[in-house]
Every structure is written in C-alpha cells, then in structure tokens.
Design a protein around this motif. Sequence first.
Motif, short mmCIF file in Angstrom:
data_model
loop_
_atom_site.label_atom_id
_atom_site.label_comp_id
_atom_site.label_asym_id
_atom_site.label_seq_id
_atom_site.Cartn_x
_atom_site.Cartn_y
_atom_site.Cartn_z
N VAL A 1 8.42 7.50 10.87
CA VAL A 1 9.22 6.68 9.89
C VAL A 1 9.47 6.60 8.52
N GLU A 2 10.35 6.57 8.14
CA GLU A 2 10.80 7.02 6.72
C GLU A 2 11.62 5.71 6.18
N LEU A 3 10.35 6.53 4.08
CA LEU A 3 9.98 5.47 3.29
C LEU A 3 11.82 5.30 2.41
N TRP A 4 11.21 4.76 2.03
CA TRP A 4 13.60 4.80 1.39
C TRP A 4 12.83 3.80 -0.17
N ARG A 5 14.09 4.10 -1.11
CA ARG A 5 13.73 3.76 -2.68
C ARG A 5 15.29 2.66 -1.97
N ILE A 6 15.85 1.89 -2.30
CA ILE A 6 16.81 1.01 -2.18
C ILE A 6 17.78 1.24 -2.90
N ASP A 7 17.50 1.45 -4.46
CA ASP A 7 18.70 1.36 -5.47
C ASP A 7 18.24 2.24 -5.81
N ALA A 24 4.85 -1.90 11.96
CA ALA A 24 4.84 -1.56 10.37
C ALA A 24 4.27 -2.32 9.41
N ALA A 25 3.88 -2.62 9.15
CA ALA A 25 3.52 -2.89 7.54
C ALA A 25 2.69 -2.45 6.62
N PHE A 26 2.67 -3.17 5.16
CA PHE A 26 2.53 -2.14 3.98
C PHE A 26 1.47 -3.47 3.19
N ASP A 27 0.29 -2.75 2.75
CA ASP A 27 -0.25 -3.40 1.89
C ASP A 27 0.04 -4.04 0.89
N PRO A 28 -0.41 -5.21 0.17
CA PRO A 28 -0.45 -5.69 -0.81
C PRO A 28 -0.41 -4.78 -2.31
N VAL A 29 -1.32 -3.91 -2.62
CA VAL A 29 -0.45 -3.75 -3.48
C VAL A 29 0.57 -2.20 -3.40
N LEU A 30 0.94 -1.67 -1.97
CA LEU A 30 2.02 -0.74 -2.08
C LEU A 30 1.10 0.40 -1.85
N ARG A 31 -0.16 0.37 -1.34
CA ARG A 31 -0.54 2.08 -1.14
C ARG A 31 -0.77 2.68 0.11
N TRP A 32 -1.27 1.55 0.66
CA TRP A 32 -0.82 1.90 2.81
C TRP A 32 0.16 1.76 3.10
N ASP A 46 -0.57 7.39 3.22
CA ASP A 46 -0.66 7.17 2.37
C ASP A 46 0.07 7.03 1.04
N ILE A 47 1.14 6.33 0.62
CA ILE A 47 2.31 6.07 0.28
C ILE A 47 2.91 7.10 -0.90
N VAL A 48 1.75 7.27 -1.58
CA VAL A 48 1.96 7.35 -2.92
C VAL A 48 1.49 8.90 -2.86
N GLU A 49 0.54 9.52 -2.32
CA GLU A 49 0.51 11.51 -2.09
C GLU A 49 1.58 10.84 -0.86
N ARG A 50 2.35 10.14 0.04
CA ARG A 50 2.94 10.46 0.80
C ARG A 50 2.22 11.37 1.69
N LYS A 51 1.32 10.83 2.35
CA LYS A 51 0.21 11.60 3.67
C LYS A 51 -0.02 11.25 4.52
N HIS A 52 -0.60 11.49 5.57
CA HIS A 52 -1.22 11.02 6.43
C HIS A 52 -2.31 10.87 5.81
N HIS A 53 -2.89 9.58 6.08
CA HIS A 53 -5.04 9.73 5.74
C HIS A 53 -5.48 9.18 6.71
N ALA A 54 -5.40 8.51 7.68
CA ALA A 54 -6.42 8.55 8.99
C ALA A 54 -5.58 7.93 10.07
N THR A 55 -6.91 8.41 11.20
CA THR A 55 -5.59 7.31 12.66
C THR A 55 -7.19 6.41 13.14
N ILE A 56 -6.88 5.40 13.20
CA ILE A 56 -7.41 4.01 13.95
C ILE A 56 -7.02 4.21 15.74
N GLU A 57 -8.00 4.92 16.13
CA GLU A 57 -7.88 4.44 17.80
C GLU A 57 -8.51 3.11 18.11
#
Length: 126
Positions: A1-7, A24-32, A46-57
């Motif tokens: 999954v790639e995270l891109w800036r548009i402009d 895929a989905a973003f949370d409303p405040v764009l943290r997750w 975590d898209i702010v820190e750009r790291k894996h936060h958790a895996t839910i099975e």
Amino acid sequence: VELWRIDPPLRLHTFVSITPAACAAFDPVLRWLVTGHDDGALLVRDIVERKHHATIETGERPISGLAIHGDLAAVCVDRALEIWDLSTGAKLESWGEEDVYDLAWLDDETIACATAAGLVLLRRTG
C-alpha cells in the motif's frame, strides 16, 4: 500500500504486507490507515509516524470492505457486517441477515449497508 501526496505528486511511504490489501480506509482525522485482507486481517497503520500500529485477526474469512469512524471499523467480512474496536482489537457486534456488499458510516451510531435487497440502515446498540 502506497501513501502519496497528490499535488505535487510524491510517494511518501510504502507499507509492506504479507498479503495484498483487498480494501482500505482512512479514519476521519487522517491518523490511521486501515487495510483489510483476504486472510481476514485488519492492518492498522499510523500514517503520521509511517509505521505499522496493530494487526487485528478477524478470522480466516476475506474482508471486502471497511469504513472507519473514530476507533471503530465497520467491516464487510464474508458478506456479513462486523464492528471492530481498533484500539482493543475486539469484535463488538455483527449482522449477517442479508449479504452486505458495501457499507458507510452515516453518523456515530448509523451504518448504511448496500445489500442485494437494497439499502439497509443499521443503528448500533452498543
């Protein structure tokens, strides 16, 4: 999954998974960023820190859709709706009376589900 800036276009980060993301989905405040996978995993990044936060099975059933509202994820799992708490990893509710093809949060308690019979509005009880 790639995270891109548009402009202007710029790839900011690539999240690597063992299995490809089905949705895929973003949370409303764009943290997750949450991705759903065919093996039943929800990966929370975590898209702010750009790291894996958790895996839910969620089980070994494919996830075909999801929507995020705060710490809650409405998940389309094997054509049933399940509500998962992203902070605890617990399943809170489920509904499987009709095949769910897509879903969206309307407000804090209401989820719209596209089913074979048409649009169904579900109100959370918990």
